[in-house]
Design a protein around this motif. Structure first.
Motif, PDB file in Angstrom:
ATOM      1  N   UNK A 354     -15.701  -9.185  49.622  1.00 17.33           N
ATOM      2  CA  UNK A 354     -16.361  -8.076  50.323  1.00 17.33           C
ATOM      3  C   UNK A 354     -16.739  -8.517  51.736  1.00 17.33           C
ATOM      4  N   UNK A 355     -17.292  -9.728  51.839  1.00 13.32           N
ATOM      5  CA  UNK A 355     -17.703 -10.226  53.152  1.00 13.32           C
ATOM      6  C   UNK A 355     -16.498 -10.468  54.060  1.00 13.32           C
ATOM      7  N   UNK A 356     -15.424 -11.009  53.482  1.00  8.76           N
ATOM      8  CA  UNK A 356     -14.256 -11.393  54.286  1.00  8.76           C
ATOM      9  C   UNK A 356     -13.384 -10.198  54.652  1.00  8.76           C
ATOM     10  N   UNK A 357     -13.110  -9.331  53.693  1.00  8.60           N
ATOM     11  CA  UNK A 357     -12.214  -8.209  53.939  1.00  8.60           C
ATOM     12  C   UNK A 357     -12.845  -6.857  53.665  1.00  8.60           C
ATOM     13  N   UNK A 358     -13.909  -6.828  52.866  1.00 11.35           N
ATOM     14  CA  UNK A 358     -14.544  -5.557  52.556  1.00 11.35           C
ATOM     15  C   UNK A 358     -15.273  -4.936  53.727  1.00 11.35           C
ATOM     16  N   UNK A 359     -15.628  -5.762  54.746  1.00  9.34           N
ATOM     17  CA  UNK A 359     -16.258  -5.193  55.942  1.00  9.34           C
ATOM     18  C   UNK A 359     -15.231  -4.509  56.830  1.00  9.34           C
ATOM     19  N   UNK A 360     -13.960  -4.739  56.558  1.00  6.02           N
ATOM     20  CA  UNK A 360     -12.934  -4.212  57.452  1.00  6.02           C
ATOM     21  C   UNK A 360     -12.817  -2.686  57.441  1.00  6.02           C
ATOM     22  N   UNK A 361     -13.076  -2.006  56.300  1.00  6.94           N
ATOM     23  CA  UNK A 361     -13.088  -0.540  56.406  1.00  6.94           C
ATOM     24  C   UNK A 361     -14.066  -0.036  57.458  1.00  6.94           C
ATOM     25  N   UNK A 362     -15.257  -0.625  57.483  1.00 10.05           N
ATOM     26  CA  UNK A 362     -16.264  -0.237  58.489  1.00 10.05           C
ATOM     27  C   UNK A 362     -15.767  -0.585  59.879  1.00 10.05           C
ATOM     28  N   UNK A 363     -15.266  -1.804  60.034  1.00  8.92           N
ATOM     29  CA  UNK A 363     -14.799  -2.255  61.341  1.00  8.92           C
ATOM     30  C   UNK A 363     -13.611  -1.429  61.828  1.00  8.92           C
ATOM     31  N   UNK A 364     -12.700  -1.091  60.908  1.00 12.82           N
ATOM     32  CA  UNK A 364     -11.523  -0.308  61.294  1.00 12.82           C
ATOM     33  C   UNK A 364     -11.918   1.068  61.805  1.00 12.82           C
ATOM     34  N   UNK A 365     -12.804   1.747  61.070  1.00  9.30           N
ATOM     35  CA  UNK A 365     -13.237   3.076  61.512  1.00  9.30           C
ATOM     36  C   UNK A 365     -14.027   3.002  62.816  1.00  9.30           C
ATOM     37  N   UNK A 366     -14.899   1.984  62.926  1.00 11.31           N
ATOM     38  CA  UNK A 366     -15.655   1.817  64.173  1.00 11.31           C
ATOM     39  C   UNK A 366     -14.720   1.554  65.346  1.00 11.31           C
ATOM     40  N   UNK A 367     -13.732   0.700  65.130  1.00 11.44           N
ATOM     41  CA  UNK A 367     -12.770   0.401  66.194  1.00 11.44           C
ATOM     42  C   UNK A 367     -12.054   1.666  66.638  1.00 11.44           C
ATOM     43  N   UNK A 368     -11.591   2.456  65.648  1.00 13.47           N
ATOM     44  CA  UNK A 368     -10.893   3.691  65.977  1.00 13.47           C
ATOM     45  C   UNK A 368     -11.780   4.686  66.697  1.00 13.47           C
ATOM     46  N   UNK A 369     -13.021   4.843  66.224  1.00  8.58           N
ATOM     47  CA  UNK A 369     -13.944   5.789  66.856  1.00  8.58           C
ATOM     48  C   UNK A 369     -14.332   5.354  68.260  1.00  8.58           C
ATOM     49  N   UNK A 370     -14.658   4.060  68.415  1.00  9.39           N
ATOM     50  CA  UNK A 370     -15.045   3.564  69.732  1.00  9.39           C
ATOM     51  C   UNK A 370     -13.894   3.668  70.728  1.00  9.39           C
ATOM     52  N   UNK A 371     -12.668   3.425  70.247  1.00 10.42           N
ATOM     53  CA  UNK A 371     -11.502   3.554  71.117  1.00 10.42           C
ATOM     54  C   UNK A 371     -11.304   5.011  71.521  1.00 10.42           C
TER      55      UNK A 371
END
Length: 398
Positions: A354-371
């Motif tokens: 969860x720590x290594x890859x489970x945070x990526x859903x949050x990061x992916x959506x944030x990256x897309x939204x911020x972009x």
């Protein structure tokens, strides 16, 4: 093939000469390279179909959300079932998913919904494979070889991250998307063969009386060291992930290159990550200062990438970011393995996943939204903050 053997403080080559770990390493490395073929291909395909970085983020969200959703079951399964057999099942499922993507592209029937759905199913298979994969490694080598084996396991993933995206982009540019998905399916088959060959030391699972995930969560709350180490993994991974989502738009909009240049960007990050893993491969329990310095290094590299005007400084920044990211993750992961008893290992590694890859859903959506709101530079710069905040947090709780 059996994993018996001894020796202390071996070289990396010495660990690879272990026939069990060597077979596992080769199969895992090839499978990881194939996975990056698919990661790059599906991101570029979605971007070409829609022109939307947000939808690229949605695909990456789908790929990793299963790690969070299925953690309550994946960790206990890794502790209560034969880990090698569990991996055989998950790799076979992943092979079928990759083959379905190949068939859909060959039939010229690809669409956004199917690609997102395939990513979701692949992520579900990954959710059950990661705890088993991480928990299996200690059974493949003698105890004195564990630190080196864990480093090589990380090198396998990140050597693939260095080579796979570049080769994947070349395959997409030269042969098309169908070949990228086909080669990923073939790579899963190679790993299945490797898993059929190896015999882990002392068996690999079916532990009676395994503890519940709730018991392990209680243990983590009571042990600030383990909780802090998992936090390091999560914060470092939040900083590392944006390149997978913003890569196509950064390549085209900022650098003026084709979207396939994304492969070179992810590859530069991977080269730095491999170097980071090799540098920390002999470290056991790390000092707070060492982990702090690696988190700062990773965050600084992402800042350099975010402000870069051209690909040279951008690739250098990504290499620095990759070095700091994996060094911090490897230091934390090795310490976790040293501190955790085997009957908790599968469940702890579920939290690790969860720590290594489970945070990526949050990061992916944030990256897309911020972009979408402020462009890819804003996304890269803002998502460098977690590593810096994590480093400051380490100092405060020291």
């Amino acid at each position: 093939v059996s994993s018996e053997g001894g020796g202390h403080n071996p070289s990396l080559v010495g660990v690879l000469r272990n026939p069990v770990f060597g077979a596992y390493f080769a199969g895992s490395s090839i499978s990881n390279i194939g996975t990056w073929f698919q990661n790059v291909a599906q991101s570029i395909l979605i971007y070409r179909m829609t022109g939307s970085t947000f939808l690229v983020g949605v695909v990456n969200f789908a790929m990793f959300v299963g790690l969070v959703a299925f953690a309550p079951w994946a960790g206990p399964m890794a502790d209560s079932h034969d880990r090698r057999r569990l991996l055989l099942l998950t790799q076979a499922v992943a092979l079928c998913i990759a083959a379905s993507l190949w068939l859909v592209v060959v039939a010229d029937a690809e669409n956004t919904a199917f690609i997102v759905g395939a990513a979701l199913m692949m992520g579900t298979a990954m959710a059950f494979s990661v705890p088993a994969l991480q928990s299996l490694v200690p059974a493949l080598v003698p105890e004195g070889h564990l630190s080196r084996a864990l480093s090589l396991n990380a090198v396998s993933f990140n050597l693939a991250r260095a080579v796979g995206p570049v080769l994947g982009a070349m395959v997409v540019a030269g042969l098309g998307f169908a070949w990228a998905f086909f080669l990923n399916a073939a790579s899963f088959l190679v790993f299945v063969v490797a898993l059929l060959v190896i015999r882990p030391r002392g068996g690999s699972g079916e532990r009676p009386g395994s503890r519940r995930l709730r018991d392990t969560a209680t243990m983590l709350r009571q042990d600030r060291r383990l909780l802090g180490l998992l936090a390091v993994v999560a914060l470092a991974s939040l900083t590392a992930d944006p390149i997978n989502t913003i890569g196509p738009e950064f390549a085209t909009r900022i650098y003026g290159y084709q979207d396939t240049f994304t492969g070179w960007m992810i590859g530069a990050f991977g080269v730095g990550a491999v170097a980071g893993a090799l540098v920390v491969s002999r470290v056991g329990l790390p000092s707070v200062r060492f982990v702090f310095s690696m988190l700062i290094t990773g965050g600084s590299g992402m800042v350099l990438f975010g402000v870069s005007e051209g690909p040279v400084f951008g690739l250098i920044g990504l290499g620095i970011a990759g070095f700091g990211w994996l060094a911090a993750v490897m230091l934390a992961t090795t310490a976790i393995h040293i501190l955790v008893a085997d009957d908790h290992r599968g469940r702890v590694m579920a939290f690790w996943s969860i720590a290594f890859m489970g945070v990526r859903p949050v990061s992916s959506l944030l990256s897309g939204l911020l972009t979408a709101v402020g462009g890819p530079r804003l996304a890269a710069l803002l998502l460098a903050l977690p590593a810096v905040l994590g480093a400051l947090g380490l100092v405060m709780v020291r």
